[in-house]
Design a protein around this motif. Structure first.
Motif, PDB file in Angstrom:
ATOM      1  N   PHE A 192      18.850  13.747  -3.832  1.00 17.97           N
ATOM      2  CA  PHE A 192      17.669  14.425  -4.348  1.00 17.97           C
ATOM      3  C   PHE A 192      16.467  13.549  -4.013  1.00 17.97           C
ATOM      4  O   PHE A 192      16.613  12.428  -3.510  1.00 17.97           O
ATOM      5  CB  PHE A 192      17.773  14.675  -5.863  1.00 17.97           C
ATOM      6  N   ASP A 193      15.316  14.067  -4.270  1.00 16.82           N
ATOM      7  CA  ASP A 193      14.099  13.312  -3.980  1.00 16.82           C
ATOM      8  C   ASP A 193      14.072  12.016  -4.785  1.00 16.82           C
ATOM      9  O   ASP A 193      14.443  11.987  -5.970  1.00 16.82           O
ATOM     10  CB  ASP A 193      12.859  14.160  -4.308  1.00 16.82           C
ATOM     11  N   GLU A 194      13.632  10.949  -4.120  1.00 16.20           N
ATOM     12  CA  GLU A 194      13.505   9.616  -4.701  1.00 16.20           C
ATOM     13  C   GLU A 194      14.861   8.993  -5.043  1.00 16.20           C
ATOM     14  O   GLU A 194      14.915   7.992  -5.757  1.00 16.20           O
ATOM     15  CB  GLU A 194      12.633   9.647  -5.962  1.00 16.20           C
ATOM     16  N   ALA A 195      15.942   9.593  -4.566  1.00 13.58           N
ATOM     17  CA  ALA A 195      17.271   8.999  -4.782  1.00 13.58           C
ATOM     18  C   ALA A 195      17.532   7.935  -3.717  1.00 13.58           C
ATOM     19  O   ALA A 195      16.924   7.930  -2.640  1.00 13.58           O
ATOM     20  CB  ALA A 195      18.356  10.060  -4.729  1.00 13.58           C
ATOM     21  N   GLU A 196      18.435   7.048  -4.032  1.00 11.35           N
ATOM     22  CA  GLU A 196      18.789   6.004  -3.073  1.00 11.35           C
ATOM     23  C   GLU A 196      19.586   6.614  -1.929  1.00 11.35           C
ATOM     24  O   GLU A 196      20.569   7.328  -2.156  1.00 11.35           O
ATOM     25  CB  GLU A 196      19.616   4.921  -3.768  1.00 11.35           C
ATOM     26  N   PRO A 197      19.197   6.378  -0.688  1.00  8.60           N
ATOM     27  CA  PRO A 197      19.934   6.979   0.439  1.00  8.60           C
ATOM     28  C   PRO A 197      21.346   6.400   0.552  1.00  8.60           C
ATOM     29  O   PRO A 197      21.608   5.259   0.187  1.00  8.60           O
ATOM     30  CB  PRO A 197      19.082   6.612   1.654  1.00  8.60           C
ATOM     31  N   HIS A 198      22.233   7.220   1.049  1.00  2.02           N
ATOM     32  CA  HIS A 198      23.629   6.806   1.213  1.00  2.02           C
ATOM     33  C   HIS A 198      24.169   7.410   2.500  1.00  2.02           C
ATOM     34  O   HIS A 198      23.602   8.355   3.056  1.00  2.02           O
ATOM     35  CB  HIS A 198      24.482   7.267   0.027  1.00  2.02           C
ATOM     36  N   LYS A 199      25.280   6.844   2.967  1.00  2.00           N
ATOM     37  CA  LYS A 199      25.972   7.353   4.153  1.00  2.00           C
ATOM     38  C   LYS A 199      27.332   7.911   3.767  1.00  2.00           C
ATOM     39  O   LYS A 199      27.927   7.508   2.766  1.00  2.00           O
ATOM     40  CB  LYS A 199      26.141   6.242   5.199  1.00  2.00           C
ATOM     41  N   LEU A 200      27.791   8.818   4.587  1.00  2.00           N
ATOM     42  CA  LEU A 200      29.115   9.405   4.372  1.00  2.00           C
ATOM     43  C   LEU A 200      30.183   8.497   4.983  1.00  2.00           C
ATOM     44  O   LEU A 200      29.966   7.883   6.036  1.00  2.00           O
ATOM     45  CB  LEU A 200      29.189  10.799   4.986  1.00  2.00           C
ATOM     46  N   ASN A 201      31.313   8.456   4.330  1.00  2.00           N
ATOM     47  CA  ASN A 201      32.426   7.610   4.769  1.00  2.00           C
ATOM     48  C   ASN A 201      33.607   8.498   5.138  1.00  2.00           C
ATOM     49  O   ASN A 201      34.134   9.223   4.285  1.00  2.00           O
ATOM     50  CB  ASN A 201      32.813   6.628   3.660  1.00  2.00           C
ATOM     51  N   PHE A 202      33.995   8.449   6.383  1.00  2.00           N
ATOM     52  CA  PHE A 202      35.132   9.231   6.873  1.00  2.00           C
ATOM     53  C   PHE A 202      36.420   8.508   6.460  1.00  2.00           C
ATOM     54  O   PHE A 202      36.788   7.494   7.034  1.00  2.00           O
ATOM     55  CB  PHE A 202      35.035   9.376   8.390  1.00  2.00           C
ATOM     56  N   VAL A 203      37.111   9.044   5.440  1.00  2.00           N
ATOM     57  CA  VAL A 203      38.271   8.342   4.889  1.00  2.00           C
ATOM     58  C   VAL A 203      39.597   8.795   5.489  1.00  2.00           C
ATOM     59  O   VAL A 203      40.574   8.028   5.487  1.00  2.00           O
ATOM     60  CB  VAL A 203      38.329   8.491   3.350  1.00  2.00           C
ATOM     61  N   GLY A 204      39.670  10.013   5.991  1.00  2.00           N
ATOM     62  CA  GLY A 204      40.967  10.428   6.517  1.00  2.00           C
ATOM     63  C   GLY A 204      40.954  11.819   7.113  1.00  2.00           C
ATOM     64  O   GLY A 204      40.073  12.642   6.839  1.00  2.00           O
ATOM     65  N   MET A 205      41.961  12.041   7.943  1.00  2.00           N
ATOM     66  CA  MET A 205      42.178  13.342   8.561  1.00  2.00           C
ATOM     67  C   MET A 205      43.590  13.800   8.231  1.00  2.00           C
ATOM     68  O   MET A 205      44.561  13.064   8.423  1.00  2.00           O
ATOM     69  CB  MET A 205      41.992  13.267  10.081  1.00  2.00           C
ATOM     70  N   ILE A 206      43.697  15.021   7.721  1.00  2.00           N
ATOM     71  CA  ILE A 206      44.978  15.590   7.319  1.00  2.00           C
ATOM     72  C   ILE A 206      45.328  16.696   8.310  1.00  2.00           C
ATOM     73  O   ILE A 206      44.549  17.638   8.506  1.00  2.00           O
ATOM     74  CB  ILE A 206      44.925  16.143   5.889  1.00  2.00           C
TER      75      ILE A 206
END
Length: 408
Positions: A192-206
């Motif tokens: 959301f606005d003014e939230a701390e940016p984050h990255k997505l983590n690719f944990v697995g493929m099924i």
């Protein structure tokens, strides 16, 4: 008598006299020493040697003697230990089964763990997996190959359940589609606005390949059917895995391959396509696991047994099909195992989930072929006919139930 004989007789008499005198002298000395020696010393020397002492008993001997003297108390202690061990095992299993399994989130509360599922989109097993992973807090991407599959995923009305279009027919188009997925993982996101940016983590493929096929003997299967089955069930799985390998290696994501193992382990007649597909996927999985181990990527092969999938069970009850006499493993156990494999640092190479998975894997690998053939003969006599218009997952469930009822 000659002089020589007279001389020898005289020498013998002299030797005997000297020997007698020496013996008499030693007797006198011995008597004098006996009279001179004190009485207590003579008694001590005459006493017999004391008996040898036995070595001290070992710990095992002490325990055995104590148990023989306290039989009632020993039986009570053993009963307490046995019941306590069983109770502790049940408690640990229940606690492990009931504990909450949730994916990680960012500081702003946004979802960060991404899971990709490739398989039959409308399959009840695949559907149960991606719906459960989305509820546990993952961002789930389902690989779709047609517009109908993409529409089916969007009709689920889940915000974090998204289709990932992948055109396996056109490799260049597939590369462009995966490039957008790579950029999604590389850039930062804001919840959301003014939230701390984050990255997505690719944990697995099924990967949930469809290994089921219609029952037919080898001489009844045409070359076109073999080609279609191998292309759809084996080559598509290999091609999908190859396309995601760069992202998997970069993010050190897990790879989970789920295949039914009861029927392929026994290799019964009229299951040539299914056994061939399973053998090809198993060989591909083993080679891929050995190659990825050098990169720090773990691959887990889930060998599935008889699993109770609610969608299939409800449809069977609606159609009036008889239920299995042996209770199947709930699908929750598979969902928990998949989650544990995704979040574990070093997941196991092979997972046996579902009734009959481990038992029939052992039977197929170690029992004589004659015993397996006899078992399958018993199954063929009492097995109900397979309905041809059922989906692959429903045929798979009925096959597991038949083997569990007659083989266990």
């Amino acid at each position: 008598m000659t002089d020589a004989q007279h001389f020898f007789d005289y020498a013998r008499r002299q030797f005997n006299e000297i020997a007698d005198e020496v013996e008499h002298h030693f007797d006198l000395v011995t008597n004098q020493l006996r009279e001179w020696m004190p009485a207590d010393v003579r008694m001590y020397r005459a006493a017999p040697a004391p008996p040898k002492r036995l070595p001290p008993p070992t710990t095992l001997q002490v325990v055995q003697r104590w148990m023989s003297r306290h039989k009632a108390l020993t039986a009570a202690c053993l009963t307490f230990l046995l019941t306590g061990s069983v109770g502790a095992l049940v408690y640990v299993n229940n606690k492990q089964y009931r504990r909450k399994r949730r994916a990680k989130k960012s500081a702003s509360g946004a979802r960060t763990d991404v899971v990709v599922i490739a398989g039959a989109v409308a399959s009840p097993l695949t559907n149960a997996l991606y719906m459960d992973l989305e509820r546990r807090g993952f961002v789930v991407y389902v690989v779709t190959n047609t517009p109908d599959q993409e529409h089916y995923i969007r009709t689920q009305n889940r915000v974090d359940l998204l289709p990932l279009q992948l055109n396996l027919v056109d490799p260049y188009a597939a590369q462009e589609q995966l490039a957008r997925f790579h950029s999604l993982l590389a850039r930062e996101h804001l919840a959301f606005d003014e939230a701390e940016p984050h990255k997505l983590n690719f944990v697995g493929m099924i990967i949930v390949p469809d290994t089921q096929s219609t029952l037919a003997r080898i001489d009844e299967i045409s070359s076109e059917e073999w080609s279609d089955a191998l292309n759809a069930k084996v080559l598509n799985t290999i091609a999908t895995t190859q396309l995601f390998l760069p992202s998997i290696t970069e993010h050190k994501a897990k790879i989970l391959i789920l295949t039914p193992s009861v029927t392929p382990s026994l290799k019964p007649p009229a299951h040539g396509i299914e056994s061939t597909v399973y053998g090809a996927l198993e060989g591909f999985t083993a080679s891929l696991a050995a190659e990825l181990k050098e990169s720090g990527v773990y691959l887990s092969h889930f060998k599935l047994g008889n699993i109770d999938i609610p969608a299939i069970t409800a449809r069977q009850h609606w159609q009036g099909s008889a239920g299995a006499r042996l209770k199947a493993t709930p699908v929750r156990r598979l969902q928990d195992s998949v989650f544990d494999a995704l979040v574990s640092r070093r997941p196991s190479r092979t997972w046996h989930v579902g009734r009959g998975s481990l038992a029939y894997d052992f039977i197929g690998n170690w029992m004589p072929a004659s015993a397996v053939a006899w078992m399958m003969g018993v199954v063929r006599k009492s097995a109900p006919p397979v309905v041809e218009d059922m989906h692959g997952s429903e045929i798979e469930s009925l096959t597991w139930e038949k083997i569990d009822q007659e083989g266990v």
